[in-house]
Design a protein around this motif. Structure first.
Motif, short mmCIF file in Angstrom:
data_model
loop_
_atom_site.label_atom_id
_atom_site.label_comp_id
_atom_site.label_asym_id
_atom_site.label_seq_id
_atom_site.Cartn_x
_atom_site.Cartn_y
_atom_site.Cartn_z
N ALA A 121 32.90 85.43 3.55
CA ALA A 121 31.45 85.43 3.70
C ALA A 121 31.05 85.39 5.17
CB ALA A 121 30.85 84.24 2.97
N HIS A 122 31.87 84.75 6.00
CA HIS A 122 31.58 84.64 7.44
C HIS A 122 32.56 85.48 8.24
CE1 HIS A 122 29.09 80.67 7.80
NE2 HIS A 122 28.52 81.57 7.02
N LEU A 137 34.71 81.43 0.91
CA LEU A 137 33.43 80.88 1.35
C LEU A 137 33.61 80.04 2.61
CD1 LEU A 137 32.18 79.66 -2.14
CD2 LEU A 137 31.21 81.57 -0.83
N ASN A 174 27.30 75.11 3.87
CA ASN A 174 26.22 76.05 3.60
C ASN A 174 25.78 76.74 4.88
OD1 ASN A 174 25.63 75.93 0.80
ND2 ASN A 174 24.84 73.87 1.08
N LEU A 234 24.56 82.92 3.32
CA LEU A 234 25.00 82.86 1.92
C LEU A 234 23.83 83.12 0.98
CD1 LEU A 234 27.39 79.76 1.93
CD2 LEU A 234 28.00 82.18 1.96
N SER A 235 24.08 83.91 -0.04
CA SER A 235 23.05 84.24 -1.02
C SER A 235 23.74 84.71 -2.30
CB SER A 235 22.13 85.35 -0.50
OG SER A 235 22.86 86.56 -0.37
N ILE A 274 27.42 86.77 -2.83
CA ILE A 274 28.47 86.34 -3.75
C ILE A 274 28.73 87.42 -4.80
CG2 ILE A 274 29.22 84.56 -5.35
CD1 ILE A 274 28.86 83.58 -2.50
N LEU A 288 29.20 77.15 -3.22
CA LEU A 288 29.05 78.31 -4.10
C LEU A 288 27.79 78.18 -4.97
CD1 LEU A 288 30.08 80.94 -5.38
CD2 LEU A 288 31.45 79.53 -6.94
N ALA A 313 24.66 78.69 -2.95
CA ALA A 313 24.46 80.10 -2.59
C ALA A 313 23.92 80.90 -3.76
CB ALA A 313 25.78 80.71 -2.11
#
Length: 581
Positions: free
Chosen positions: A418-419, A527, A531, A535-536, A540, A560, A563
């Motif tokens: 995610a990052h 992940l 947070n 994240l959304s 995901i 999770l 998100a």
């Protein structure tokens, strides 16, 4: 004003405000030295949101707040006062005259994005209402049954065919495995036989080279019984930039001044196409050409500004736009009872309870979750679950395995983070794998080694290589030479010396945005530890649906679930623009 600029500098130092937005605010001050602080602040916010992909800023979201966080002492005014000050500023207009900022419907645009959105609205409406004169005859129900089948599972595909025939612009939307490309593959021979659309004037394109290659493969190479119908079809799927004839400096060969030679254009992975590029593409189309957009309206929007596919789907849903939207729901890959499909549904709906329950029920098999509490556990899982796979890839390459076999192996597993930066990120995974594997490599003194997957980070149209293309490093013709190989659009392998490549980086892990348009048998979705604003539920959903057979999610379960309740929907005004036409 001195206190204002002190706060702006503090926001810049804390990275709550980018350099670009800071200097844009400075530009506004130089353009109008009498501009008040709230106007400059609004302009900086509009620039900052544009960098995040949002083409306008809804001022009510920031009204009366510390817009750059509690650590920066800078409050925005209340909405009513803010709007009044913007209305009185010569820097701000309503779009009828050219001003650097445009305010409409309570939102503020940079003029560039207001103009692009208005142009796209006009292009869509004008093309949609243009009389349909190319239809020789509409396919009968008997014909549609013969082509698609007559069972309940193919009903949405038959409806998609009708929508494509009835609309000059049609969208076929559905998640992975719902048969978007398979539907078009069956529609095309009908278009060629029932309309004036010619096979040789049917063009295929996608935002990335990877997506274009897959479009060609699934649309033509798997034509099956329709092979004869595709004989006159050139089927040269290319990137949108290549289709438009991108040239150094940003110019395009095709545009409003010179139209593409086509009757029909098919755009795959349309959710990845940003506002500016979509305008360029539609401006280059002949007035009577048809367009079919394929994409997943639930996926992440484009990296660049805009959310065009989602906007078009919403406009079609509401009846504002006369374009046609055909949703495909039956999943041919997973089946309706698949844990991956079920998890995707509850994430799309923002159902935190459903996500938690699904993960509790699926601790193994096609969906699983690993609680990664700290860096020590993260590194443990990297070593135990991912390192052996990439080690085997390196060994196969070092042993001289055929390139096709190496690509096949690489396509088995995809690691998505995610990052991009920080702990549990693309950067962290790539650094770990490179350090471990370089020690085992016989060419450990080089920055790259055989078996290393690499991703390009810059375009080189001259070589036919583009940002996001993934290749594999292999041994060259000489003992010290290394090459990178990439799959070509024609199925052939392209080989380049490493020193000829544009900028590249290791690709043991990639971001969710870079994973769009791809798929693998097994996906590891990682992940961040905490947070974050990126994240959304869309992020995901996009990550886990890259998996064909199984997905393993690493992270904190609370991250999770949080998100899954946040949406990355971008504020836009395309529907409003269409309504005004």
């Amino acid at each position: 004003m001195a206190e204002f600029w002190s706060a702006m500098r503090a926001a810049r130092r804390s990275r709550a405000l980018s350099d670009v937005s800071y200097y844009f605010a400075d530009l506004l001050t130089r353009l109008n030295p009498a501009a008040c602080e709230p106007v400059i602040l609004a302009g900086a916010l509009a620039a900052e949101r544009a960098l995040s992909g949002e083409i306008r800023v809804e001022l009510s979201r920031f009204s009366g707040q510390a817009v750059f966080g509690d650590e920066v002492d800078l409050l925005s005014p209340l909405a009513e006062d803010w709007h009044r000050m913007l209305d009185d500023s010569p820097l701000v207009g309503d779009g009828t005259q050219k001003t650097i900022l445009v305010k409409t419907q309570g939102s503020l645009y940079l003029h560039r994005y207001f103009d692009l959105e208005r142009r796209l609205a006009r292009l869509l409406v004008d093309r949609s209402i243009r009389p349909m004169q190319d239809v020789k005859r509409v396919p009968s129900l008997t014909t549609l049954h013969a082509v698609f089948g007559d069972d309940e599972n193919t009903q949405s595909q038959r409806e998609a065919a009708r929508i494509v025939f009835d609309h000059r612009i049609a969208i076929i939307s559905g998640g992975p495995g719902t048969g978007k490309t398979a539907t078009v593959r069956r529609i095309l021979p009908l278009m060629w036989s029932h309309t004036s659309v010619l096979p040789e004037r049917t063009l295929l394109c996608a935002p990335t080279g990877k997506a274009a290659a897959r479009l060609r493969e699934t649309l033509v190479d798997h034509a099956g019984d329709d092979t004869e119908s595709f004989r006159a079809f050139p089927a040269n799927a290319v990137t949108i930039h290549r289709l438009l004839g991108w040239q150094p400096g940003g110019a395009f060969r095709y545009g409003a001044h010179r139209r593409l030679p086509c009757d029909l254009v098919i755009i795959d992975e349309a959710s990845m196409v940003d506002l500016a590029l979509m305008v360029r593409l539609f401006e280059a189309l002949p007035d009577d050409a048809r367009v079919i957009l394929l994409g997943d309206r639930d996926q992440l929007a484009s990296v660049e500004a805009g959310a065009v596919l989602g906007d078009m789907c919403r406009a079609a849903d509401s009846g504002i736009w006369a374009g046609g939207m055909a949703p495909l729901s039956h999943n041919w890959r997973f089946g309706s009872d698949s844990p991956i499909a079920h998890l995707a549904r509850v994430i799309c709906s923002g159902d935190a309870t459903g996500v938690s329950k699904t993960l509790a029920e699926q601790n193994e098999g096609s969906v699983s979750f690993l609680d990664v509490a700290d860096d020590e556990r993260f590194n443990f899982y990297l070593n135990e679950r991912l390192y052996p796979f990439f080690e085997s890839l390196m060994d196969a390459s070092g042993a001289g395995a055929p390139v096709e076999e190496q690509f096949s192996r690489l396509g088995e597993v995809m690691v998505i983070c995610a990052h991009r930066h920080g702990p549990q990120s693309v950067q962290a995974v790539n650094a770990y794998m490179v350090e471990r594997l370089r020690r085992r490599s016989k060419q450990s003194s080089f920055s790259a080694f055989p078996g290393m997957p690499v991703m390009l980070t810059r375009n080189d149209p001259g070589l036919g290589l583009f940002n996001g293309d993934i290749g594999i490093v292999v041994s060259g013709a000489t003992s010290s030479g290394l090459q990178a190989v990439f799959p070509g659009l024609d199925g052939k392998v392209m080989r380049y010396s490493l020193n000829r490549l544009p900028e590249y980086e290791p690709a043991y892990a990639i971001t969710t945005h870079k994973a769009q348009g791809s798929q693998a048998r097994r996906v590891f979705f990682i992940l961040p530890a905490k947070n974050s604003r990126v994240l959304s539920k869309e992020l995901i959903y996009t990550g886990i649906t890259r998996a064909r057979e199984s997905v393993e999610i690493w992270g904190d379960p609370e991250v999770l679930i949080s998100a899954a309740t946040k949406s990355a929907a971008r504020p836009t005004g395309l529907s409003e623009q269409m309504q005004c036409l």
